[in-house]
Enzyme design. Sequence first.
Site, mmCIF file in Angstrom:
data_model
loop_
_atom_site.group_PDB
_atom_site.id
_atom_site.type_symbol
_atom_site.label_atom_id
_atom_site.label_comp_id
_atom_site.label_asym_id
_atom_site.label_seq_id
_atom_site.Cartn_x
_atom_site.Cartn_y
_atom_site.Cartn_z
ATOM 1 N N ARG A 297 44.562 44.036 23.371
ATOM 2 C CA ARG A 297 45.255 43.565 24.475
ATOM 3 C C ARG A 297 44.113 43.643 25.699
ATOM 4 N NH1 ARG A 297 47.419 39.943 26.062
ATOM 5 N NH2 ARG A 297 48.625 40.078 24.093
ATOM 6 N N LYS B 223 35.345 34.848 61.979
ATOM 7 C CA LYS B 223 36.658 34.339 61.758
ATOM 8 C C LYS B 223 37.519 34.514 63.223
ATOM 9 C CE LYS B 223 39.050 35.135 57.848
ATOM 10 N NZ LYS B 223 38.757 33.861 57.290
#
Length: 302
Positions: free
Chosen positions: A115, A182
């Site tokens: 898994r 930004k």
Amino acid sequence: MSSLSPETAKALADAGLDPDYVVSVIMMALDEDLADGPDATTEATVPAAATATADFTARAAGVAAGVPVAAAVFDLISQGTAKVTRVARDGDRVEPGSVLLTVTGGTRDLLTGERTALNLLCHLSGVASQTRLWVDAVEGTGAKIRDTRKTTPGLRALEKYAVRCGGGVNHRMSLSDAGLVKDNHVVAAGGVVEAFEALRKARPELPIEVEIDSLDQLPGVLAAGAELILLDNFTPERMRAAVQITGRNELYGRTRLEASGGLTLDQARAVAETGVDYISVGALTHSAPILDIGSDFREEGK
């Protein structure tokens, strides 16, 4: 259960991945599964000496990524006793039925690790497959598909690696290996040019990208010497105008432009044809569906 074989470590390093980092990711995942001791079901139903062979097989078409990472899971959990054959190479296109990886070893090891191996392999192959869709969509335009920092905490290096496997290119890895001015930096500094110049003065060695949200800001940042400009939420028409304006910037030559902000795959070609150099897509990492891959034990004698 914390060291890799030299062969596995070399395969990761050859892929551009830090083996110690990959081990840390895998051990964190295994610790989640084994927090309360060994796999209870496997311990109760599988004899300690049993062995098996498992094929990790694609159940959908896509692009492989993370094959050496999945191999490392079994190298660690078996303490080097499992025989792992990497059938597919990262970056390969795969079809339903394509075997990516084959592992032979203790059945308990295979069941305990499958898994974790599948979680990483399916996720990274999903990122690579999503990236390839964008890369194929803009083929021939000259635009490159770029990722963002919108990555899963702890998995950034792996996810950005998967983007490369899909044909994309990486944006900055951290907040300190490149600068990106930004909108909030602009507000804090009192203007986009002011923010750019403050960063350039403080860190002249860094590559710097400047985000703008209007064409009015473009001449100023070009004159200031910005060599990479992010066009935030521009329409294709405004992108085309930005390309034309930038092409007339004789002082610094052809400044590179990056399109960003809410772009979708069906827009990719039109955006690329505006002449921008990069298209940044957060969805490559934050929204990529997994590539369906299964682990199937071979029947005895096969």
